[in-house]
Write an enzyme that holds these catalytic residues in place. Sequence first.
Site, PDB file in Angstrom:
ATOM      1  N   THR A  40      63.723  55.865  40.965  1.00 15.85           N
ATOM      2  CA  THR A  40      64.460  55.064  39.990  1.00 15.85           C
ATOM      3  C   THR A  40      65.906  55.539  39.918  1.00 15.85           C
ATOM      4  OG1 THR A  40      62.431  54.786  38.704  1.00 15.85           O
ATOM      5  CG2 THR A  40      64.500  54.270  37.607  1.00 15.85           C
ATOM      6  N   VAL A  68      54.590  66.731  38.142  1.00 18.00           N
ATOM      7  CA  VAL A  68      55.174  67.311  36.937  1.00 18.00           C
ATOM      8  C   VAL A  68      56.680  67.096  36.982  1.00 18.00           C
ATOM      9  CG1 VAL A  68      55.517  69.402  35.572  1.00 18.00           C
ATOM     10  CG2 VAL A  68      53.362  69.063  36.816  1.00 18.00           C
ATOM     11  N   LYS A  69      57.176  66.288  36.062  1.00 12.60           N
ATOM     12  CA  LYS A  69      58.619  66.070  35.974  1.00 12.60           C
ATOM     13  C   LYS A  69      59.090  65.743  34.557  1.00 12.60           C
ATOM     14  CE  LYS A  69      57.792  61.581  38.170  1.00 12.60           C
ATOM     15  NZ  LYS A  69      58.023  60.795  39.405  1.00 12.60           N
ATOM     16  N   ILE A 129      50.329  60.008  34.967  1.00 12.37           N
ATOM     17  CA  ILE A 129      50.122  60.928  33.835  1.00 12.37           C
ATOM     18  C   ILE A 129      51.365  60.982  32.947  1.00 12.37           C
ATOM     19  CG2 ILE A 129      49.592  63.299  33.140  1.00 12.37           C
ATOM     20  CD1 ILE A 129      47.302  61.798  34.547  1.00 12.37           C
ATOM     21  N   ARG A 217      46.200  26.096  22.388  1.00 17.37           N
ATOM     22  CA  ARG A 217      46.442  25.301  21.173  1.00 17.37           C
ATOM     23  C   ARG A 217      45.418  25.648  20.102  1.00 17.37           C
ATOM     24  NH1 ARG A 217      46.638  21.586  25.168  1.00 17.37           N
ATOM     25  NH2 ARG A 217      44.747  20.486  24.483  1.00 17.37           N
ATOM     26  N   LYS A 279      29.915  19.269  32.455  1.00 13.20           N
ATOM     27  CA  LYS A 279      30.210  18.821  31.087  1.00 13.20           C
ATOM     28  C   LYS A 279      29.617  19.850  30.133  1.00 13.20           C
ATOM     29  CE  LYS A 279      32.037  15.320  28.748  1.00 13.20           C
ATOM     30  NZ  LYS A 279      31.379  14.002  28.798  1.00 13.20           N
ATOM     31  N   HIS A 280      30.451  20.411  29.276  1.00 12.41           N
ATOM     32  CA  HIS A 280      30.004  21.420  28.313  1.00 12.41           C
ATOM     33  C   HIS A 280      29.287  22.572  29.013  1.00 12.41           C
ATOM     34  CE1 HIS A 280      31.367  18.845  25.162  1.00 12.41           C
ATOM     35  NE2 HIS A 280      30.489  17.899  25.450  1.00 12.41           N
ATOM     36  N   ASN A 422      16.491  26.558  28.767  1.00 14.97           N
ATOM     37  CA  ASN A 422      15.576  26.384  29.888  1.00 14.97           C
ATOM     38  C   ASN A 422      16.117  25.313  30.827  1.00 14.97           C
ATOM     39  OD1 ASN A 422      13.405  28.207  29.208  1.00 14.97           O
ATOM     40  ND2 ASN A 422      12.861  26.815  27.546  1.00 14.97           N
ATOM     41  N   HIS A 528      21.761  32.298  29.381  1.00 15.71           N
ATOM     42  CA  HIS A 528      21.818  32.023  27.944  1.00 15.71           C
ATOM     43  C   HIS A 528      23.251  31.907  27.450  1.00 15.71           C
ATOM     44  CE1 HIS A 528      17.636  33.866  27.934  1.00 15.71           C
ATOM     45  NE2 HIS A 528      17.490  32.640  27.480  1.00 15.71           N
TER      46      HIS A 528
END
Length: 528
Positions: A40, A68-69, A129, A217, A279-280, A422, A528
């Site tokens: 970076t 480790v930094k 970390i 919505r 459907k459904h 079922n 189910h």
Amino acid sequence: MTQLYPVRRALLSVSDKTGLVDLGRALAARDVELLSTGGTARALRDAGLAVRDVADVTGFPEMMDGRVKTLHPAVHGGLLALRDNDDHVAAMDTHGIGAIDLVVVNLYPFEDTVARGADYAEAIENIDIGGPAMIRSAAKNHGFVNVIVDVEDYAPFLQELEAHDGQTTYALRQRLAQTAYARTAAYDTAVSTWMAAQVGGPPRRRTFGGTLAQTLRYGENPHQQAAFYTDGSDRPGVATARQHQGKELSYNNINDTDAAFELVSEFDPAQGPACAIIKHANPCGVARGDTLAQAYARAFDCDRTSAFGGIIALNQPLDGATAEEIGQIFTEVVIAPGADDDARALFARKKNLRLLTTDGLADPTVAALAVRQVSGGYLVQDRDVGRVARTDPRVVTRRQPTDQEMSDMLFAWTVAKHVKSNAIIYVKDGATVGVGAGQMSRVDSTRIAARKAQDMAEAMGLPAPLTHGSVVASDAFFPFADGLITAAEAGATALIQPGGSMRDDEVIAAADEAGLAMVFTGMRHFRH
């Protein structure tokens, strides 16, 4: 509560460099001191920005391959110190700790590393970390400190600085903190879920993470709030599909489209076109055909009434001929692994129809977790990926099924896996001709499916229902012979079911008496 606080010092450490330089320049233009690490810092310097290494602040170099930094009091003291607490301010002065007002961190790409199939050692190395530690410190002290973990928050943050002369409001810092904690939680979820799979067995604690994809919505009903979250998976489906037209998908649209696509993905496109109409969350028609248009027409003929306003899923790219047939009635959503120009042009005239395309079909053999919330907890199980091959079912009747009956029974068995229990499925020549779903009694499902077939026969002017000469699949065993007898009365000639009832002998005897062929799979498909 406004509580404006200025941003004078920022620590930036990101794996995703998108927008980094623009953010750095905007901060530098406000005389914000930039602290950074590794890649970076190099990216910012290459852009001509002045950057101070975190190692200069801590007095310790990056070590242990970068493990480790930032884990140092000079960093975490600068993040955690309460600016209005005299003891905290005195401790900062005593130990030469400078306040850090902004942390910009996105984490090592652990999820992406696992997704591309990295081995165990590489996955472990990509567990961040220092990043989560800084994020959590900054988020805890959001009364004074800003924390950004998502690139999409760069612009709103800079807009706030502009609006308040280099300061931010408590409301923004609080929102950023919530986003930050959610990110570290989701990150730890990804790590713990992956490790659970490596160890095996249900873990003592189970967490779930997701990223907001869409604020809906409403939910199933207008009085329910709802949102759609994705889990980062690249598995083809409704979450990764491209929407070409139509208004936003609703809660019910997403739920039903997922059900439709998961079902149609069971049918290998190399073995021919297939169509599922939902459907459904239940299929009202599923069929194969010589063409995609024929597969749709045969699925539609199973239950034309229920297909109105339904969801259509195809296992091959949508073509113009099929689109023209689909366009004859109102359809909510069509999802397919692609669509040609003719199909898209035809659908473009139907503004209320949503067209979704995917990069392929979902692999129905890949296990994943299925989660359901109950009061006080969650039920977690593997997705049902159970399948039976042509040679797996055991014939238990005197009459052997014909090749066509066996093919239709396997088709019906595949569909039954996706029908609410079922479940009773009548199939003839590679198409459903009756579907009974979600009844408390299996015999009621058998009757309802037969009744629907009778209604369709009358509507289409057929001399007899298509259940005559059909086969039947039951997602679980017939506890009594009555369901089987009802199927036989509807004209079925063969049945596929798991077996395992205490009255299997009675059911088999009834099948023999009716001249039916019946096979047991030894596998159940409750849904189910």
